[in-house]
Design an enzyme around this catalytic site. Structure first.
Site, PDB file in Angstrom:
ATOM      1  N   GLU A  52      -1.398  -8.885   6.020  1.00  0.00           N
ATOM      2  CA  GLU A  52      -2.441  -9.654   5.320  1.00  0.00           C
ATOM      3  C   GLU A  52      -2.104  -9.840   3.844  1.00  0.00           C
ATOM      4  OE1 GLU A  52      -4.532 -11.227   6.971  1.00  0.00           O
ATOM      5  OE2 GLU A  52      -5.440 -10.056   8.575  1.00  0.00           O
ATOM      6  N   ALA A  53      -1.513  -8.819   3.229  1.00  0.00           N
ATOM      7  CA  ALA A  53      -1.136  -8.930   1.813  1.00  0.00           C
ATOM      8  C   ALA A  53      -0.007  -9.943   1.629  1.00  0.00           C
ATOM      9  CB  ALA A  53      -0.736  -7.561   1.265  1.00  0.00           C
TER      10      ALA A  53
END
Length: 261
Positions: free
Chosen positions: A175-176
């Protein structure tokens, strides 16, 4: 397949930023860009997977395997009892299953399976972690490092411990990489644990929708207003690519040409 490594047991903000940059560079399709944002390849790319080796405290390691076209975590491996132990989500089937098995643990070495008896979707992981929402599972470099130690090389661990580790790892890695906003949350809170805010959760759930909206924009204006959330849960209406571009690290693959590269 290249392995991207990150030492969570000995991390700095700069090292995490470099890790994110390496991951995005390995994942992206070098020929695709939209409004200056790199895009992931379609499913036909020659290199279909990525390996991310995470090191925790006292040299414990876990290697995640990601599907390159969407950064979905398919499984992980750890050294156990002088063997390579592989753990694969139960929704990975057929040729993909053997790809994961043989990439995480090449057959030339002794290996052992410890299957993940559930799938990698957030509602499933939340349930297995014993929480109603993943905002109850704190993120942070120290947590990532200590979670690695609870699993890597351990004879046994509960599904709850495993699901919590996976929630932390998926958000701090995949997600990052998808969202600079999430990367920046990790960096801002680098020396402490933090709960993902409403904007983090909302971005995670709308990555496909955001990617399509940016791809289909004309002269920088989205095809229609995108209703997202601010960190405090209030409504955030996005009208233009510029308003959301700083938050995005990688776009999901969208077919067809983008008006602006």
């Amino acid at each position: 397949i290249n392995t991207i490594t990150f030492d969570a047991g000995n991390a700095t903000i700069n090292k995490y930023a470099t890790f994110m940059e390496s991951l995005r560079n390995e994942a992206k399709d070098p020929s695709l860009k939209c409004y200056g944002i790199p895009m992931l390849p379609n499913t036909n790319s020659t290199i279909k997977y990525l390996l991310v080796k995470l090191q925790g405290a006292s040299l414990k390691t876990i290697t995640l395997m990601l599907r390159r076209n969407n950064l979905y975590v398919m499984g992980y491996s750890d050294p156990y009892d002088n063997k390579c132990r592989y753990h694969i989500f139960n929704d990975i089937k057929g040729t993909e299953y053997s790809d994961v098995e043989n990439t995480l643990c090449p057959s030339s070495n002794p290996r052992v399976a410890k299957p993940i008896n559930y799938n990698g979707l957030y509602p499933t992981l939340e349930k297995k972690a014993g929480v109603t929402s993943r905002n109850e599972v704190q993120l942070g470099i120290q947590i990532l490092s200590s979670d690695i130690g609870k699993i890597s090389g351990q004879g046994s661990f509960t599904e709850k411990i495993e699901a919590k580790f996976l929630l932390v790892a998926i958000q701090m890695v995949s997600e990052a990489a998808r969202f600079k906003y999430i990367e920046n949350q990790v960096k801002t809170n680098f020396n402490r644990d933090f709960s993902p805010n409403d904007k983090v959760l909302d971005l995670e759930e709308n990555w496909g929708k955001i990617s399509t909206a940016i791809h289909n924009s004309k002269n920088g204006a989205l095809p229609k207003p995108l209703e997202l959330k601010n960190a405090d849960g209030t409504k955030w209406i996005v009208l233009r690519v510029d308003e959301i571009k700083p938050d995005v690290g990688l776009l999901n693959y969208v077919n067809g040409t983008c008006q602006a590269t």
